[in-house]
Every structure is written in structure tokens, then in C-alpha cells.
Design a protein around this motif. Structure first.
Motif, PDB file in Angstrom:
ATOM      1  N   ARG A 154       0.834  -1.217   0.000  1.00 33.07           N
ATOM      2  CA  ARG A 154       0.000   0.000   0.000  1.00 33.07           C
ATOM      3  C   ARG A 154       0.864   1.260   0.000  1.00 33.07           C
ATOM      4  O   ARG A 154       0.420   2.323  -0.431  1.00 33.07           O
ATOM      5  CB  ARG A 154      -0.906   0.019   1.221  1.00 33.07           C
ATOM      6  N   LEU A 155       2.089   1.144   0.483  1.00 32.09           N
ATOM      7  CA  LEU A 155       2.998   2.292   0.493  1.00 32.09           C
ATOM      8  C   LEU A 155       3.779   2.422  -0.813  1.00 32.09           C
ATOM      9  O   LEU A 155       4.623   3.306  -0.945  1.00 32.09           O
ATOM     10  CB  LEU A 155       3.970   2.175   1.671  1.00 32.09           C
ATOM     11  N   GLY A 156       3.507   1.535  -1.755  1.00 34.77           N
ATOM     12  CA  GLY A 156       4.143   1.636  -3.054  1.00 34.77           C
ATOM     13  C   GLY A 156       5.413   0.833  -3.207  1.00 34.77           C
ATOM     14  O   GLY A 156       6.098   0.941  -4.230  1.00 34.77           O
ATOM     15  N   LEU A 157       5.754   0.020  -2.213  1.00 40.91           N
ATOM     16  CA  LEU A 157       6.925  -0.849  -2.309  1.00 40.91           C
ATOM     17  C   LEU A 157       6.536  -2.146  -3.019  1.00 40.91           C
ATOM     18  O   LEU A 157       5.382  -2.561  -2.971  1.00 40.91           O
ATOM     19  CB  LEU A 157       7.475  -1.139  -0.917  1.00 40.91           C
ATOM     20  N   ARG A 158       7.499  -2.763  -3.650  1.00 44.35           N
ATOM     21  CA  ARG A 158       7.207  -3.994  -4.392  1.00 44.35           C
ATOM     22  C   ARG A 158       7.287  -5.186  -3.451  1.00 44.35           C
ATOM     23  O   ARG A 158       8.352  -5.541  -2.965  1.00 44.35           O
ATOM     24  CB  ARG A 158       8.189  -4.159  -5.555  1.00 44.35           C
ATOM     25  N   VAL A 159       6.142  -5.790  -3.216  1.00 46.13           N
ATOM     26  CA  VAL A 159       6.031  -7.003  -2.402  1.00 46.13           C
ATOM     27  C   VAL A 159       5.216  -7.998  -3.219  1.00 46.13           C
ATOM     28  O   VAL A 159       4.160  -7.637  -3.747  1.00 46.13           O
ATOM     29  CB  VAL A 159       5.317  -6.712  -1.063  1.00 46.13           C
ATOM     30  N   PRO A 160       5.678  -9.235  -3.380  1.00 48.94           N
ATOM     31  CA  PRO A 160       4.892 -10.210  -4.142  1.00 48.94           C
ATOM     32  C   PRO A 160       3.483 -10.357  -3.564  1.00 48.94           C
ATOM     33  O   PRO A 160       3.274 -10.269  -2.355  1.00 48.94           O
ATOM     34  CB  PRO A 160       5.694 -11.508  -3.989  1.00 48.94           C
ATOM     35  N   GLU A 161       2.525 -10.594  -4.441  1.00 49.29           N
ATOM     36  CA  GLU A 161       1.132 -10.739  -4.018  1.00 49.29           C
ATOM     37  C   GLU A 161       0.990 -11.850  -2.990  1.00 49.29           C
ATOM     38  O   GLU A 161       1.586 -12.922  -3.116  1.00 49.29           O
ATOM     39  CB  GLU A 161       0.246 -11.047  -5.223  1.00 49.29           C
ATOM     40  N   LEU A 212       8.246 -15.685  -7.863  1.00 52.47           N
ATOM     41  CA  LEU A 212       8.816 -14.830  -8.908  1.00 52.47           C
ATOM     42  C   LEU A 212       9.870 -15.640  -9.659  1.00 52.47           C
ATOM     43  O   LEU A 212      11.043 -15.679  -9.272  1.00 52.47           O
ATOM     44  CB  LEU A 212       9.454 -13.583  -8.291  1.00 52.47           C
ATOM     45  N   PRO A 213       9.500 -16.307 -10.752  1.00 50.55           N
ATOM     46  CA  PRO A 213      10.439 -17.194 -11.446  1.00 50.55           C
ATOM     47  C   PRO A 213      11.600 -16.414 -12.048  1.00 50.55           C
ATOM     48  O   PRO A 213      11.429 -15.373 -12.664  1.00 50.55           O
ATOM     49  CB  PRO A 213       9.575 -17.834 -12.541  1.00 50.55           C
ATOM     50  N   GLY A 214      12.787 -16.938 -11.850  1.00 50.46           N
ATOM     51  CA  GLY A 214      13.971 -16.304 -12.406  1.00 50.46           C
ATOM     52  C   GLY A 214      14.511 -15.149 -11.595  1.00 50.46           C
ATOM     53  O   GLY A 214      15.485 -14.506 -12.014  1.00 50.46           O
ATOM     54  N   SER A 215      13.932 -14.876 -10.460  1.00 54.34           N
ATOM     55  CA  SER A 215      14.421 -13.778  -9.623  1.00 54.34           C
ATOM     56  C   SER A 215      15.765 -14.146  -9.009  1.00 54.34           C
ATOM     57  O   SER A 215      16.090 -15.325  -8.826  1.00 54.34           O
ATOM     58  CB  SER A 215      13.416 -13.441  -8.526  1.00 54.34           C
ATOM     59  N   LEU A 216      16.541 -13.126  -8.669  1.00 55.23           N
ATOM     60  CA  LEU A 216      17.858 -13.314  -8.076  1.00 55.23           C
ATOM     61  C   LEU A 216      17.916 -12.644  -6.713  1.00 55.23           C
ATOM     62  O   LEU A 216      17.273 -11.599  -6.498  1.00 55.23           O
ATOM     63  CB  LEU A 216      18.938 -12.714  -8.981  1.00 55.23           C
ATOM     64  N   ASN A 240      16.836 -10.586   2.300  1.00 59.94           N
ATOM     65  CA  ASN A 240      15.411 -10.801   2.052  1.00 59.94           C
ATOM     66  C   ASN A 240      14.871  -9.815   1.014  1.00 59.94           C
ATOM     67  O   ASN A 240      13.807  -9.213   1.192  1.00 59.94           O
ATOM     68  CB  ASN A 240      14.611 -10.715   3.354  1.00 59.94           C
ATOM     69  N   MET A 241      15.632  -9.641  -0.041  1.00 57.28           N
ATOM     70  CA  MET A 241      15.222  -8.842  -1.187  1.00 57.28           C
ATOM     71  C   MET A 241      15.599  -9.604  -2.447  1.00 57.28           C
ATOM     72  O   MET A 241      16.616 -10.300  -2.476  1.00 57.28           O
ATOM     73  CB  MET A 241      15.888  -7.463  -1.171  1.00 57.28           C
ATOM     74  N   LEU A 242      14.780  -9.464  -3.474  1.00 57.22           N
ATOM     75  CA  LEU A 242      15.015 -10.115  -4.749  1.00 57.22           C
ATOM     76  C   LEU A 242      15.072  -9.071  -5.853  1.00 57.22           C
ATOM     77  O   LEU A 242      14.450  -7.999  -5.747  1.00 57.22           O
ATOM     78  CB  LEU A 242      13.896 -11.114  -5.067  1.00 57.22           C
ATOM     79  N   ILE A 243      15.784  -9.397  -6.912  1.00 54.09           N
ATOM     80  CA  ILE A 243      15.768  -8.599  -8.123  1.00 54.09           C
ATOM     81  C   ILE A 243      14.997  -9.391  -9.167  1.00 54.09           C
ATOM     82  O   ILE A 243      15.363 -10.526  -9.505  1.00 54.09           O
ATOM     83  CB  ILE A 243      17.188  -8.285  -8.635  1.00 54.09           C
ATOM     84  N   TRP A 244      13.926  -8.797  -9.674  1.00 57.04           N
ATOM     85  CA  TRP A 244      13.063  -9.468 -10.650  1.00 57.04           C
ATOM     86  C   TRP A 244      12.678  -8.476 -11.728  1.00 57.04           C
ATOM     87  O   TRP A 244      12.142  -7.403 -11.426  1.00 57.04           O
ATOM     88  CB  TRP A 244      11.824 -10.034  -9.956  1.00 57.04           C
ATOM     89  N   HIS A 245      12.991  -8.808 -12.966  1.00 59.69           N
ATOM     90  CA  HIS A 245      12.753  -7.900 -14.097  1.00 59.69           C
ATOM     91  C   HIS A 245      13.381  -6.534 -13.847  1.00 59.69           C
ATOM     92  O   HIS A 245      12.806  -5.492 -14.203  1.00 59.69           O
ATOM     93  CB  HIS A 245      11.262  -7.759 -14.377  1.00 59.69           C
ATOM     94  N   GLY A 246      14.540  -6.529 -13.216  1.00 56.15           N
ATOM     95  CA  GLY A 246      15.283  -5.303 -12.996  1.00 56.15           C
ATOM     96  C   GLY A 246      14.822  -4.461 -11.828  1.00 56.15           C
ATOM     97  O   GLY A 246      15.371  -3.381 -11.585  1.00 56.15           O
ATOM     98  N   ASP A 247      13.826  -4.928 -11.077  1.00 57.94           N
ATOM     99  CA  ASP A 247      13.289  -4.164  -9.950  1.00 57.94           C
ATOM    100  C   ASP A 247      13.578  -4.859  -8.624  1.00 57.94           C
ATOM    101  O   ASP A 247      13.753  -6.076  -8.565  1.00 57.94           O
ATOM    102  CB  ASP A 247      11.769  -3.979 -10.092  1.00 57.94           C
TER     103      ASP A 247
END
Length: 271
Positions: free
Chosen positions: A58-65, A101-105, A140-147
Motif C-alpha cells: 500500500r505504500l508503493g513498495l514492491r512485495v509479491p502478491e 517470482l520465477p527467475g528472480s535473483l 530478504n530482497m530479490l531482483i526481478w525484471h530489474g526491480d
């Protein structure tokens, strides 16, 4: 309100997590990282995942659904690992799922640069929820599609483990010196100015309502699940207004693994 799905296949365990989460497929054709009510950390970990994960979103941060997942323990009968079988047997009913998130790093500060504004928002958010599990040892952070995506919020809101001392615990400062994004000079002042006004009583009440009632029952000191939901709101709301004044960013630990730029004590890296 979180969507509810039903697990149709247990794919594989994720050995990285202490609670032994697993990848499952569900009847909505989605694939999820599933966290179990029968895990040793207990249901409060899942409560924290929902409240903090949904607040971050809700604060605009990227968190998987996030979703809730119905699990029939029979799904694990063919699983050869006895530990996994026991976990599935102990977790019949409603559990928690996070979109896979497939392929995330995994986040690496040497490979991915975070600007001061984004770093400030993540550090401020972690201070708000008192996240002790976003250090360079375990980002505890991932990079997925550059984000940059934030995951695993079970080790937050420590006050929920002792409600009698919750007010004092929620008033404590937050030491971000060991935070995985501390090297990037997080702009906490700007983050607080932008995000703190968004953390309203209405928003927190709405998010607390997403927690399944069956995970809130029988909490000592609370006559109803609504009273317990209210306690989460009352702990987070005042903290949002002032926590930016109580975040410390001291010199980085000497044993940190990288020399990423931006430490407040030396922008070209710690000496």
C-alpha cells in the motif's frame, strides 16, 4: 481482502528458510511460495507477513502478491522427505502463499545499485515494522525484471510476542547500521515525509482485517479477534509518525561482505 486459493500440488521445499517454506501450485493456476501454520515459528509469523507485506504494498513498495492457501494434508503423502510430510500433516487448513517470482535473483549490493530515495523508503518501512531481518547477511530482497522486491516479513513487530509490553517496545528506536541498503545513503527524511502521512488508522484497520480470524483466536489478554486486530493498529500508528527521528545509521560493521558506495561515514566505502 486477500484472495483464497487451494493447493493442488506440492512442488519442492525451499531449504533456505528456517520455517521450511515450499513451492506449491494452486487451483488458480498460480505458483506460490507457501508458508505453513504448522511450522515452528507459529501463526504469528504469518500474521506479520500479511500485515507488513500488505502495508508495504500500500505504500508503493514492491512485495509479491499474498494469498491464503487451503491445504489438504493428503497432498504430501507422496513426498519422500519425512520432515516435509510432518509439516504438511500439521498444516491442514488455511496457510499463507506469496507469489513465486520465477527467475528472480537474490539482492547483491555489488551487482545492483539502489538510489538514495528508494533505499530511504525501504529503511523507513523496515524501521516502522521493526524488521530485524534485512541485514547484509540475509537481505530478504530479490531482483526481478530489474526491480527490487521485498520478501519475508515474518521477523517483524516483535511486540506481538509480548502484548503487555507492546507500547514500550513499539516506542523503541531502530538501528539501521546493519541494514542491507545502508551503504546506499538512504534518504530517510524524504521517505518519512512521503510515506508517514499514508499510514492512517483507516489503512491499518483495513490491512489488519485481512488476517484470517482463525490465526487470531485464543491470544492471551484479548477477548475478541477484533480487539487483537486493534492492537496491531495501535502499535503501528504512532510509530509511523515519529520513527524517522529514531533511526540510527552508524558506521558499518567491519565484517560486511562488500564495499558498496554510500556509507554515511565515507561515500567511497568504509575504510
Amino acid at each position: 481482502m486477500l484472495s483464497e486459493v487451494t493447493a493442488t500440488r506440492y512442488v519442492t521445499p525451499l531449504r533456505e528458510g528456517g520455517s521450511l517454506p515450499g513451492i506449491v501450485e494452486a487451483d488458480d493456476l498460480g505458483t506460490y511460495v507457501m508458508k505453513f501454520t504448522g511450522a515452528g515459528q507459529g501463526r504469528k509469523t504469518l500474521i506479520a507477513e500479511i500485515i507488513c507485506g500488505e502495508l508495504g504494498r500500500r505504500l508503493g513498495l514492491r512485495v509479491p502478491e499474498l494469498v491464503t492457501i487451503q491445504l489438504d494434508p493428503v497432498i504430501g503423502l507422496a513426498e519422500p522427505d519425512e520432515e516435509v510430510q510432518d509439516l504438511l500433516k500439521a498444516s491442514g487448513g488455511l496457510n499463507l502463499g506469496m507469489d513465486f517470482l520465477p527467475g528472480s535473483l537474490g539482492f547483491d549490493p555489488l551487482a545492483y545499485e539502489v538510489d538514495a530515495a528508494q533505499a530511504g523508503k525501504v529503511v523507513w518501512f523496515d524501521a516502522l515494522i521493526n524488521n530485524v531481518d534485512r541485514s547484509w547477511r540475509n537481505p530478504n530482497m530479490l531482483i526481478w525484471h530489474g526491480d527490487l522486491w521485498l520478501i519475508d516479513h515474518g521477523a517483524t513487530m516483535i511486540w506481538q510476542h509480548n502484548w503487555a509490553g507492546a507500547e514500550a517496545s513499539a516506542a523503541k528506536p531502530y538501528d539501521a547500521s546493519d541494514h542491507a541498503l545502508a551503504p546506499f545513503g538512504p534518504d530517510i527524511t524524504s521517505a518519512a515525509a512521503e510515506l508517514a502521512p499514508l499510514v492512517t488508522e483507516e489503512l491499518l484497520t483495513e490491512i489488519a482485517a485481512d488476517v484470517p480470524g482463525e490465526w487470531l483466536v485464543d491470544e492471551p489478554g484479548f477477548a475478541t479477534t477484533d480487539a487483537l486486530r486493534r492492537a496491531y493498529v495501535e502499535a503501528l500508528l504512532p510509530r509511523a509518525a515519529t520513527i524517522h527521528t529514531r533511526i540510527t545509521l552508524d558506521s558499518p560493521p567491519k565484517d560486511r561482505p562488500s564495499r558498496a558506495p554510500g556509507w554515511l561515514t565515507g561515500k567511497d566505502g568504509a575504510k
